[in-house]
Enzyme design. Structure first.
Site, PDB file in Angstrom:
ATOM      1  N   TYR A 148       1.045  -1.244   0.052  1.00 60.11           N
ATOM      2  CA  TYR A 148       0.097   0.042   0.135  1.00 60.11           C
ATOM      3  C   TYR A 148       0.960   1.247  -0.004  1.00 60.11           C
ATOM      4  O   TYR A 148       1.851   1.269   0.769  1.00 60.11           O
ATOM      5  CB  TYR A 148      -0.950  -0.055   1.189  1.00 60.11           C
ATOM      6  CG  TYR A 148      -1.895   1.168   1.134  1.00 60.11           C
ATOM      7  CD1 TYR A 148      -2.960   1.449   0.387  1.00 60.11           C
ATOM      8  CD2 TYR A 148      -1.702   2.022   2.228  1.00 60.11           C
ATOM      9  CE1 TYR A 148      -3.732   2.441   0.528  1.00 60.11           C
ATOM     10  CE2 TYR A 148      -2.402   3.378   2.427  1.00 60.11           C
ATOM     11  CZ  TYR A 148      -3.645   3.538   1.517  1.00 60.11           C
ATOM     12  OH  TYR A 148      -4.372   4.490   1.484  1.00 60.11           O
ATOM     13  N   ASP A 241       9.264   2.633   0.014  1.00 58.58           N
ATOM     14  CA  ASP A 241       8.157   3.444   0.904  1.00 58.58           C
ATOM     15  C   ASP A 241       8.441   3.016   2.349  1.00 58.58           C
ATOM     16  O   ASP A 241       7.901   1.794   2.863  1.00 58.58           O
ATOM     17  CB  ASP A 241       6.928   2.969   0.407  1.00 58.58           C
ATOM     18  CG  ASP A 241       5.685   3.546   1.083  1.00 58.58           C
ATOM     19  OD1 ASP A 241       5.799   4.112   2.329  1.00 58.58           O
ATOM     20  OD2 ASP A 241       4.738   3.427   0.656  1.00 58.58           O
ATOM     21  N   LYS A 269       4.076   8.970   8.871  1.00 56.01           N
ATOM     22  CA  LYS A 269       3.576   8.665  10.181  1.00 56.01           C
ATOM     23  C   LYS A 269       4.527   9.187  11.257  1.00 56.01           C
ATOM     24  O   LYS A 269       4.350  10.171  11.712  1.00 56.01           O
ATOM     25  CB  LYS A 269       3.322   7.044   9.986  1.00 56.01           C
ATOM     26  CG  LYS A 269       2.470   6.581   9.057  1.00 56.01           C
ATOM     27  CD  LYS A 269       1.671   5.172   9.100  1.00 56.01           C
ATOM     28  CE  LYS A 269       0.520   5.044   8.134  1.00 56.01           C
ATOM     29  NZ  LYS A 269       0.551   4.246   6.981  1.00 56.01           N
TER      30      LYS A 269
HETATM   31  C1  PLP Z   1      -0.067   4.714   5.460  1.00 59.22           C
HETATM   32  C2  PLP Z   1       0.792   4.607   4.414  1.00 59.22           C
HETATM   33  C3  PLP Z   1       1.019   5.218   3.222  1.00 59.22           C
HETATM   34  C4  PLP Z   1       0.015   6.397   3.186  1.00 59.22           C
HETATM   35  O1  PLP Z   1       0.025   7.546   4.129  1.00 59.22           O
HETATM   36  P1  PLP Z   1      -1.143   8.541   4.271  1.00 59.22           P
HETATM   37  O2  PLP Z   1      -0.583   9.559   5.001  1.00 59.22           O
HETATM   38  O3  PLP Z   1      -2.198   7.603   4.766  1.00 59.22           O
HETATM   39  O4  PLP Z   1      -1.588   8.992   2.899  1.00 59.22           O
HETATM   40  C5  PLP Z   1       1.887   5.028   2.390  1.00 59.22           C
HETATM   41  N1  PLP Z   1       2.804   4.046   2.385  1.00 59.22           N
HETATM   42  C6  PLP Z   1       2.513   3.172   3.256  1.00 59.22           C
HETATM   43  C7  PLP Z   1       3.522   2.100   3.352  1.00 59.22           C
HETATM   44  C8  PLP Z   1       1.563   3.368   4.387  1.00 59.22           C
HETATM   45  O5  PLP Z   1       1.562   2.456   5.399  1.00 59.22           O
END
Ligand code: PLP
Length: 435
Positions: A148, A241, A269
């Site tokens: 994701y 990511d 995060k």
């Molecule tokens: C949470 C998440 C995102 C998206 O971040 P948002 O601030 O919710 O848009 C992207 N990549 C990873 C791996 C995530 O866990």
């Protein structure tokens, strides 16, 4: 959805919320539909604990889905936010704090020489892809099933997190043209990766280095190295990511653990300490392609917001070596305890420092298909049983637990006790209450 028999503040709020917001929530997994119950409305957080609007108290393992590595309302983080707020909440202009935070990130992440802040991980992903396309003159992006990267049109195919929770392969409304720019490969499959990266002209190989949005499914030995090799061999950029893994699994994230360096890194995060902030970082010559240094457009009214920057800086400053050692020990105690609590019940507890997943499967998943084959019905019942015993797990098999530095041994031990009772209930329960 289960109909609640009691008229609590939560049920009243939910009824009103359903009239005002799609599904009653502002982000899908919060609705708790995957575990067959109604959402819980939170009044406040205190360290490792949540208190809902009806006064029920929970040990929280969601921790806002990862940002709250120090737990709720950590005093130094709150003080930093208060101090920043007194000086004004937003200027839409450059500030000293942004320079300080960029320096703090560059000091921690070896592959990051420059940083561009955004307000969400989704925006940072979007920017990473635009930049990779501009830098390579290519359009296609390889992503892994079950990963994701936010709700970017082209990246929703076989995405984890909320899409997996609702068993959606992708989303309506994504144009063919956006989906056509994505090449999907099963995670941990070396042959599929080699084949796809050689067959397509890739702008980027995009991966969560420690995928946690299909539950935690770490790379096989050598797989991250293979991503780097294939990117180098084919002229694609490696985009990692680290929105979850960054500053969590180690000071320098998954890249420090594995030694595999990205060309571009997506952060989020923890970097915002519980306020909206994320970032894209990477090599200087790539980052300088972003406007106004270069021609690749990217902007944001609240990017580098002073409150978020203050929260992020305070959060990072508190993460010294002792903190990482403690988070690692806490996670290990929780993982071991959950394994003991399960006994011979067929679950696999997969953990890394600061995150874990309890897979309802006899074998440890190695890819998204394995994760999807878990006993979701039993997981749902187990989560409901945990909630009824004051433990708040991620309400989806396709997410990680996020223990924090506020979780004490006593919290962990109470959690393990509740988990054992929840496993016993699931063993006896059969199809009870399945929605
Ligand atoms: C949470 C998440 C995102 C998206 O971040 P948002 O601030 O919710 O848009 C992207 N990549 C990873 C791996 C995530 O866990």
């Amino acid at each position: 959805m289960s109909a609640s028999l009691t008229d609590t503040r939560s049920t009243q709020l939910y009824a009103r919320a359903l009239e005002l917001m799609p599904g009653g929530v502002n982000s899908p997994v919060r609705a708790m539909r995957a575990i067959g119950r109604d959402p819980i409305f939170i009044a406040r957080g205190e360290g490792a604990e949540l208190v809902d609007v009806d006064g029920n108290r929970f040990i929280d393992y969601v921790c806002s889905w990862g940002p709250l590595i120090h737990g709720h309302a950590q005093p130094q983080v709150i003080a930093a936010i208060e101090q920043a707020a007194e000086l004004g909440t937003s200027f839409g202009a450059a500030t000293a704090g942004e320079v300080e935070l960029a320096a703090a990130v560059v000091a921690r992440m070896e592959s990051v020489e420059m940083l561009r802040m955004t307000s969400s991980g989704t925006e940072a992903s979007m920017t990473a892809i635009r930049l990779a396309r501009a830098a390579t003159g290519r359009e296609q992006v390889l992503k892994f099933a079950g990963a994701y990267h936010g709700h970017v049109d082209g990246l929703l195919a076989q995405a984890g997190s909320g899409l997996a929770t609702q068993a959606l392969p992708a989303s309506p409304g994504v144009p063919q043209s956006a989906a056509a720019g994505t090449v999907l490969v099963p995670w941990n499959d070396a042959d599929a990766l080699r084949e796809a990266s050689e067959r397509h002209e890739l702008a980027a190989i995009l991966a969560e280095p420690l995928p946690a949005n299909m539950g935690l499914v770490p790379p096989r030995e050598g797989y991250l190295e293979l991503l780097r090799e294939q990117a180098d061999a084919t002229g694609a950029l490696l985009v990692l990511d680290e929105v979850i893994s960054g500053f969590r699994v180690a000071r320098g994230g998954a890249q420090e653990r594995s030694g595999v360096r990205a060309d571009l890194t997506i952060l989020g995060k923890v970097i915002g300490g519980g306020l909206p902030a994320a970032a894209l970082g990477g090599r200087g010559e790539l980052m300088r392609m972003l406007a106004p240094a270069g021609e690749v457009y990217q902007a944001g009214t609240l990017s580098g917001n002073p409150l978020a920057v203050a929260a992020g800086l305070a959060t990072l400053e508190l993460l010294d070596e002792a903190a990482y050692a403690r988070l690692s020990a806490t996670t290990e105690r929780l993982a071991e305890g959950l394994r003991d609590a399960a006994g011979d019940y067929p679950v696999r507890v997969v953990s890394l420092p600061g995150l874990l997943t309890v897979f309802f499967a006899a074998e440890e998943p190695v890819d998204f298909a394995d994760a999807q084959a878990c006993d979701l019905h039993a997981y749902a019942q187990w989560c409901r049983e945990l909630l009824s015993r004051g433990v708040y797990p991620p309400p989806s098999q396709f997410e990680a637990w996020f223990p924090s530095l506020a979780h004490s041994h006593e919290h962990i031990d109470r959690t393990v006790e509740a988990a054992a009772a929840a496993f016993a209930a699931v063993r006896e329960g059969g199809p009870e209450g399945h929605a």
